[in-house]
Design an enzyme around this catalytic site. Structure first.
Site, PDB file in Angstrom:
ATOM      1  N   CYS A   1     135.717 -49.665  97.802  1.00 32.44           N
ATOM      2  CA  CYS A   1     136.568 -50.713  98.379  1.00 32.44           C
ATOM      3  C   CYS A   1     136.463 -50.808  99.894  1.00 32.44           C
ATOM      4  O   CYS A   1     136.951 -51.765 100.493  1.00 32.44           O
ATOM      5  CB  CYS A   1     138.026 -50.489  97.982  1.00 32.44           C
TER       6      CYS A   1
ATOM      7  N   CYS B   1     142.156 -48.467 101.425  1.00 32.20           N
ATOM      8  CA  CYS B   1     141.981 -47.224 100.681  1.00 32.20           C
ATOM      9  C   CYS B   1     140.685 -47.338  99.885  1.00 32.20           C
ATOM     10  O   CYS B   1     140.166 -48.435  99.660  1.00 32.20           O
ATOM     11  CB  CYS B   1     143.166 -46.965  99.763  1.00 32.20           C
TER      12      CYS B   1
END
Length: 396
Positions: A90, A382
């Site tokens: 991500c 995150c």
């Protein structure tokens, strides 16, 4: 940073809903659209580009192994220019900025394309090559695995991403009501921002040919700005009985891409480019894989220390909303000022095409300098597996 590095263009496609308008465009297609739009917006000749970096997580396109290279060539970047496809999950869209900046610091580049892309709708159902090619054991069939679910599950920690959010909710005493309320905030903030044209500068429209003619996708498809708390409260938790994570308080599974053009100070002067922002610092940090969503906390702290700044100096913070519980845990740990944080919605409303979200956030923050008076912007995400990544931008 030793050299001054600037963002001179930043564009993203609208984010298509899961199975929506963009589902038949490959991740390579989407990245090419965003990159061409960024080059055009910055009035940058592709022949000036010295490197191409594109982030992608679930390799859903047939040419995924060649993705960054194909994006460069399809964007008219000279064939002599190298390209690299990057996967920091991500954080991939952010990571490409780090790679592009690093190339500049060591003298390998003056202008780089740094982007992220994902088509989650096309995530393959996979067949084990050993079974398909060499046969299955007696009594076993040819079983398909869902690469999308595998990509959202940490096999080492043995937890799906949703459980990591539940773990943070438990640690930080975050309630289901708080998560539902935050999800509504994200949706409504997006709706208000869209109505006010906040996303116009960053958006690269996508044209799709069909039997009915050309369809132009101009807006994100996942947002639900009319979301109501009572409806969200009625949804069942997904990962844990009586848990806090629902389909509405998790980031949207989407398709999309973003592209950021970086240039050194010398390149800005030589080619008369117009900077949107200066890349001040960045940080990548590790954390407990079972609580991966807290990763932005050490990453933001580290990036600010490198920049010689404090959170009180920051005018706009964007943390990728993987889950409401995850975001709220970061907000509590950092004691964030919510009047400066995710003020235009986030991944819960806009969606989270894994490799593209970092590029979206950077494009949003870089273009925001043209709309607001802020001086310092921070973006972070995150990362599954237990990491966090952050960048600090300054008004150019």
């Amino acid at each position: 940073m030793q050299k001054q590095i600037f963002i001179v263009a930043a564009k993203r496609t609208p984010f298509g809903a899961f199975g929506g308008s963009l589902k038949k465009l490959t991740a390579t297609d989407l990245s090419t659209i965003a990159t061409k739009a960024a080059l055009a917006a910055g009035k940058i000749d592709p022949s000036l580009v010295d490197g191409v970096y594109v982030g992608n997580v679930i390799q859903s396109s047939p040419d995924a192994a060649y993705l960054a290279r194909h994006v460069g060539l399809r964007s008219q970047v000279p064939q002599e220019v190298p390209a690299l496809t990057i996967n920091r999950l991500c954080g991939s869209g952010f990571e490409t900025l780090i790679q592009g900046a690093t190339a500049m610091q060591v003298g390998d580049a003056n202008i780089t394309i740094c982007g992220g892309t994902e088509n989650m709708s096309a995530a393959p159902l996979q067949l084990d090559g050993n079974h398909a090619r060499w046969g299955v054991p007696l009594g076993n069939g040819l079983n398909l695995r869902d690469s999308l679910w595998d990509g959202l599950t940490d096999a080492y920690a043995n937890v799906p991403m949703g459980i990591t959010a539940e773990n943070l909710a438990e640690k930080y005493n975050i309630t289901r009501l708080e998560c539902d309320e935050y999800a509504v905030r994200s949706q409504r903030a997006y709706g208000e921002a869209k109505k006010n044209g906040v996303f116009d500068l960053e958006m690269a429209h996508v044209e799709i040919d069909s039997k009915k003619g050309t369809k132009v996708v101009e807006h994100d498809e996942h947002p639900r700005p009319d979301a109501k708390l009572e409806k969200l409260s009625a949804l069942k938790s997904v990962f844990k009985k009586d848990g806090v994570v629902t389909a509405a308080s998790a980031s949207g599974i989407c398709d999309g891409a973003g592209s950021i053009i970086l240039a050194t100070e010398d390149a800005v002067k030589e080619h008369n480019l117009t900077p949107l922002a200066r890349l001040v610092s960045y940080q990548v940090s590790g954390c407990d894989p079972a609580m991966m969503g807290i990763g932005p906390v050490p990453a933001i702290r580290g990036a600010l220390i490198k920049a010689g700044l404090d959170l009180s100096d920051v005018d706009h913070v964007e943390i990728n909303e993987a889950f409401a519980a995850q975001f709220l845990a970061c907000a509590k740990e950092l004691n964030l000022d919510m009047t400066k944080t995710n003020i235009n919605g986030g991944a819960i409303s806009i969606g989270h095409p894994l490799g593209a979200s970092g590029s979206r956030i950077v494009a949003h923050l870089a273009n925001a300098f043209q709309r607001t008076d802020g001086k310092i912007h921070v973006g972070a995400a995150c990362i599954g597996g237990g990491q966090g990544i952050a960048v600090v931008l300054e008004r150019a």
